[in-house]
Design an enzyme around this catalytic site. Structure first.
Site, PDB file in Angstrom:
ATOM      1  N   VAL A   1     -10.068   1.523  -4.433  1.00  0.00           N
ATOM      2  CA  VAL A   1      -9.398   0.234  -4.244  1.00  0.00           C
ATOM      3  C   VAL A   1      -8.481   0.247  -3.025  1.00  0.00           C
ATOM      4  O   VAL A   1      -8.124   1.290  -2.505  1.00  0.00           O
ATOM      5  CB  VAL A   1      -8.605  -0.165  -5.507  1.00  0.00           C
ATOM      6  CG1 VAL A   1      -9.537  -0.313  -6.697  1.00  0.00           C
ATOM      7  CG2 VAL A   1      -7.527   0.857  -5.816  1.00  0.00           C
ATOM      8  N   GLU A   2      -8.093  -0.948  -2.602  1.00  0.00           N
ATOM      9  CA  GLU A   2      -7.265  -1.159  -1.408  1.00  0.00           C
ATOM     10  C   GLU A   2      -7.866  -0.498  -0.173  1.00  0.00           C
ATOM     11  O   GLU A   2      -7.162   0.081   0.658  1.00  0.00           O
ATOM     12  CB  GLU A   2      -5.831  -0.649  -1.641  1.00  0.00           C
ATOM     13  CG  GLU A   2      -5.035  -1.527  -2.586  1.00  0.00           C
ATOM     14  CD  GLU A   2      -3.563  -1.158  -2.639  1.00  0.00           C
ATOM     15  OE1 GLU A   2      -3.101  -0.380  -1.774  1.00  0.00           O
ATOM     16  OE2 GLU A   2      -2.878  -1.647  -3.535  1.00  0.00           O
ATOM     17  N   GLY A   3      -9.162  -0.562  -0.045  1.00  0.00           N
ATOM     18  CA  GLY A   3      -9.848   0.061   1.078  1.00  0.00           C
ATOM     19  C   GLY A   3     -10.355   1.434   0.688  1.00  0.00           C
ATOM     20  O   GLY A   3      -9.578   2.302   0.305  1.00  0.00           O
TER      21      GLY A   3
ATOM     22  N   LEU B   1      -0.268   2.433  -5.313  1.00  0.00           N
ATOM     23  CA  LEU B   1      -1.195   3.549  -5.511  1.00  0.00           C
ATOM     24  C   LEU B   1      -0.546   4.904  -5.252  1.00  0.00           C
ATOM     25  O   LEU B   1      -0.765   5.849  -6.027  1.00  0.00           O
ATOM     26  CB  LEU B   1      -2.431   3.361  -4.637  1.00  0.00           C
ATOM     27  CG  LEU B   1      -3.447   2.338  -5.158  1.00  0.00           C
ATOM     28  CD1 LEU B   1      -4.561   2.138  -4.153  1.00  0.00           C
ATOM     29  CD2 LEU B   1      -4.021   2.759  -6.492  1.00  0.00           C
TER      30      LEU B   1
ATOM     31  N   ARG C   1       0.830  -1.209   0.000  1.00  0.00           N
ATOM     32  CA  ARG C   1       0.000   0.000   0.000  1.00  0.00           C
ATOM     33  C   ARG C   1       0.864   1.258   0.000  1.00  0.00           C
ATOM     34  O   ARG C   1       0.404   2.330  -0.402  1.00  0.00           O
ATOM     35  CB  ARG C   1      -0.909  -0.009   1.237  1.00  0.00           C
ATOM     36  CG  ARG C   1      -1.962   1.076   1.242  1.00  0.00           C
ATOM     37  CD  ARG C   1      -2.741   1.059   2.529  1.00  0.00           C
ATOM     38  NE  ARG C   1      -3.991   0.359   2.418  1.00  0.00           N
ATOM     39  CZ  ARG C   1      -4.619  -0.232   3.449  1.00  0.00           C
ATOM     40  NH1 ARG C   1      -4.081  -0.210   4.637  1.00  0.00           N
ATOM     41  NH2 ARG C   1      -5.760  -0.844   3.267  1.00  0.00           N
TER      42      ARG C   1
END
Length: 817
Positions: free
Chosen positions: A496-498, A378, A374
């Site tokens: 995305v990714e939370g 991103l 993370r």
């Protein structure tokens, strides 16, 4: 005399608290002061009785624990919310780093600057200059996104052949084994050409089978899969999200039951799997599926635990019954993304990543890997996007003219350009600093959440600023539009990714308060300890430390607020000193407000998401300020870059101040609000937003080729070639600046201010009047063609806009007629 000695005692104790002196040191200071004051007739027996009544019970462990700590511990256990296993795993995942210094209220700036500046190896630089440049030149982004809705096959093959999917895989398995910083640089350059390209490359190098295998896989799994992944023989995806479990991944309904079954003609211990996943990047083209599911072992075939919990396995997509191949269509950025299902599919038990021994360890595996991934993918994609938007908008603003002047000279446009420039500098600084931490061996889970939220949000804001500047140029899709796809796809990174709402309101401070606070985690752990005396001892030690920590932060906060932090030690007494001082001030304020919120809201703080979000904002903005200051130092403290530093620090400190004010205004008690305003802002709010003058400087830097702008453009694809719109525009900017003196020469000779249009006619005019020679006139005419290419937009025959008719869609496996 009594007043003098009382004030002296308070000043000495305040100074001791400011410097985090121990309990015994403070008692010693108080005792000596009282003793001297007694000889001076300032204090009498009553003062000593009060002193002893306070210090003796707190100093004698047995008395303190029995009469003070034990009742407090009992009350603490009642109000402390229980933590689920998934929450514990998330909190335990990763490491704390510089963010812990910021959270504790006394950041050591020398320590920050001693962290090494991340650098590329010769091999990594060669990859950026070679294969990355080459694949960027190969891709026609309009054709890929509008016509093919996929990368062309030659680009796919080039990515596989040159190991773009193997940047994280170790060399012993045939991978590139690049540093986190190098991965970030690669993704930034790819993003500056195509978000489709960077998305496809980023996922296998982030949270996925390759990362999980290297950390947890068995030797057999590593030896089989990693070389194949490195060569591009396998395309991986990882399936975590279910329709009923998105951000709450621990609630996934997908399950596997340990049992015996037939595999390749033999009875084999295995798992019967059932799943329904969506939003899985690379799923439609994947050959190996990483799968997260809840494992059940009702017959105890692999252990005593009947419900081992979340487990990760690798499933070849050729396994009979695996459904894969359909696609989602995320906002016209058609990276391969789609659903996958399986119903009662039997696979061997050794398909579990790490083998049966890792059954039930899937959630811990995921959150530990996510704390690294993370922080890279991103944030790097967002940074590359922001930097390319800043450069493109700066060039366009200098080229495009209205009212006989470049639009970049208009103050409204300058305001947006300044934000783009400031964001480009600070996001690059944050990614560089954070990937450097990963390369030092850190797994910064809190930092990765900060980056994911704030950099994707700044990318979204930057896209809007760029669209405002470009106007109609930005909204007309076509081969000559470099903004449209990024504008359409901006919400993807937010989601995305939370989801970002979750990340800001729950994760940043939720993890930060527990992981970064020096005492909270120990207090929480004491609650779950089975040995009562050990639990009491642990709680006693951490609570006493916590009380001293809070008092120290109260004193520090008040002193720094009263003095404007003028006496705070800073590493450099130059134009940046004020930023170090204010960051130290708000760091102390964060530490104090964190403890106050814990005391005021207790266990309900977990549900006070907006309070949590503002505390997280404080930590986040301080981190971005720190990264900006570190970048400036790492790059040699070049004065010409100072406007970037000033804008970023002022902007983020201003937002920090606003978050702090909003916190105070949302405290439940009016008297508490009044006291906090007096403590934190005794003379009002000192930080001001960046001035118009400063923003004018930034806008000018973006519109003119210079060394500061070149540093801002690091790791961005700016090659002047037919398929690179931004690179061609950069060259056009240089060409226009080169011919402006020729244009001015004609205007002066003609005695009129001509519009900077139809330069071919101006060239002919100058040639006819013998103002320009043949070469100068040709140069001016050639620039006109380039200028028109920049400002014109695409148009189409109606038949060209008809997309191919998609097959009848389905919604999670259900026909949608």
């Amino acid at each position: 005399m009594t007043l003098i000695f009382t004030l002296a005692l308070l000043a000495l104790l305040g100074a001791a608290s400011y410097h985090r002196a121990s309990w015994n040191t403070c008692i010693g200071i108080a005792a000596i002061t009282l003793l001297i004051g007694t000889f001076a007739s300032a204090f009498g027996a009553l003062t000593w009785l009060v002193f002893l009544a306070i210090t003796v019970p707190l100093s004698l462990t047995n008395i303190r624990q029995q009469y003070i700590i034990a009742p407090l511990f009992k009350a603490f256990k009642k109000v402390t919310p229980t933590m689920s296993d998934t929450e514990k795993s998330a909190i335990d995942a990763g490491t704390t780093w510089w963010e812990a210094d910021l959270f504790c209220g006394n950041p050591n700036w020398e320590k920050l600057h001693q962290y090494p500046k991340p650098r590329l190896t010769v091999e990594e630089q060669a990859f950026l200059d070679g294969p990355v440049e080459e694949v960027c030149a190969m891709l026609d982004d309009w054709k890929a996104t509008h016509e093919l809705t996929d990368l062309p096959q030659d680009v796919w093959q080039y990515l596989k052949d040159n190991k773009f999917f193997a940047m994280i895989i170790k060399k012993q398995y045939g991978g590139l084994e690049f540093s986190a910083f190098a991965q970030s640089c690669v993704l930034q350059k790819l993003t500056s050409k195509s978000t489709l390209l960077s998305s496809i490359v980023g996922v296998p190098n982030s949270l996925g089978p390759g990362e999980l295998l290297q950390h947890y896989g068995t030797k057999e799994q590593k030896d089989h899969y990693l070389p194949r992944l490195a060569k591009g023989q396998e395309i991986p995806c990882f399936a975590l999200t279910s329709p009923e479990a998105g951000s709450d991944a621990s609630a996934i309904p997908d399950y596997g039951i340990v049992c015996k079954g037939e595999w390749e003609g033999k009875e084999t211990l295995g798992i019967r799997l059932t799943w329904n996943k969506r939003y899985i990047t690379l799923a439609p083209v994947a050959t190996v599926l990483g799968l997260a599911f809840k494992l059940r072992d009702p017959d105890g075939l692999i252990g005593e635990e009947k419900e081992p919990g979340i487990t990760c396995a690798l499933i070849p997509t050729t396994t009979p019954g695996v459904k894969i191949g359909r696609r989602h269509f995320p906002l016209n950025v058609p990276f391969q993304n789609g659903p996958t299902q399986g119903d009662d599919i039997f696979v061997p038990i050794d398909y579990i990543i790490g083998g049966p021994e890792m059954a039930g360890q899937g959630w811990r595996m995921l959150v530990e890997c996510l704390s690294v991934g993370r922080a890279i993918t991103l944030p790097s994609n967002s940074t590359g996007g922001i930097k390319s938007l800043a450069l493109a908008s700066g060039a366009y603003s200098r080229i495009r003219r209205q009212f006989k002047l470049p639009i970049g000279k208009m103050e409204g446009v300058e305001e947006s350009l300044a934000k783009l420039a400031g964001y480009a500098y600070s996001t690059d600084a944050a990614v560089s600093m954070s990937t450097g931490a990963v390369d030092l061996g850190e797994k910064p889970s809190v930092v990765s959440a900060i980056l994911k939220y704030h950099l994707t949000e700044q990318m979204r804001a930057s896209t809007m600023h760029a669209m405002d500047i470009h106007g109609g140029k930005g909204i007309c899709l076509g081969p000559n539009n470099y903004l449209g796809r990024g504008y359409q796809g901006a919400p993807i990174a937010i989601t995305v990714e939370g989801a970002n709402i979750l990340t800001r309101n729950m994760i940043i401070y939720g993890q930060g308060a527990i992981r970064c606070h020096p005492f909270v985690l120990a207090e929480l752990n004491a609650v779950s300890m089975s040995d009562k005396q050990a639990a009491l001892d642990s709680f006693d030690s951490s609570l006493m430390g916590h009380i001293g920590f809070t008092i120290s932060n109260l004193v520090r906060t008040k002193w720094l607020a009263l003095t404007g932090a003028r006496f705070t030690k800073v590493p450099y007494n130059d134009e940046t000193a004020v930023f170090y001082r204010n960051a130290s001030r708000y760091s102390a304020s964060l530490a104090l407000m964190s403890d106050i919120c814990m005391a005021v809201f207790g266990g309900s703080l977990k549900r006070k998401e907006r309070i949590s979000a503002r505390l997280g904002d404080l930590l986040s903005y301080l981190y971005l300020v720190s990264a900006t200051l570190k970048r400036y130092n790492d790059e040699g403290r070049k004065k010409e870059d100072l406007p970037f530093v000033q804008w970023s620090c002022q902007e983020h400190l201003y937002l920090c101040q606003r978050a702090l004010a909003d916190l105070i205004n949302n405290m439940p008690s009016a008297p508490l609000r009044a006291v906090l305003k007096l403590v934190l802002f005794p003379f009002g709010r000192p930080i001001r937003k960046p001035t118009d003058t400063l923003e004018h400087k930034l806008a000018h830097l973006l519109q003119t080729p210079n060394e500061s702008r070149d540093r801002l453009a690091a790791h961005i694809y700016l090659t002047d070639e037919p398929l690179n719109l931004i690179g061609r525009q950069e060259q056009t900017l240089k060409d226009i600046l080169a011919v402006e003196p020729l244009f001015d020469k004609v205007c002066r000779a003609k005695g009129q201010k001509l519009p900077f249009t139809q330069l071919d006619k101006v060239a002919q005019m100058g040639l006819d009047a013998k103002i320009l020679n043949e070469d100068e006139a040709t140069q001016l005419a050639e620039v006109e063609a380039k200028r028109l290419a920049v400002i014109n937009v695409d148009d189409f025959d109606p038949s060209e806009l008809m997309a191919g008719k998609a097959a009848k869609p389905t919604v999670q496996g259900v026909d949608a007629a």
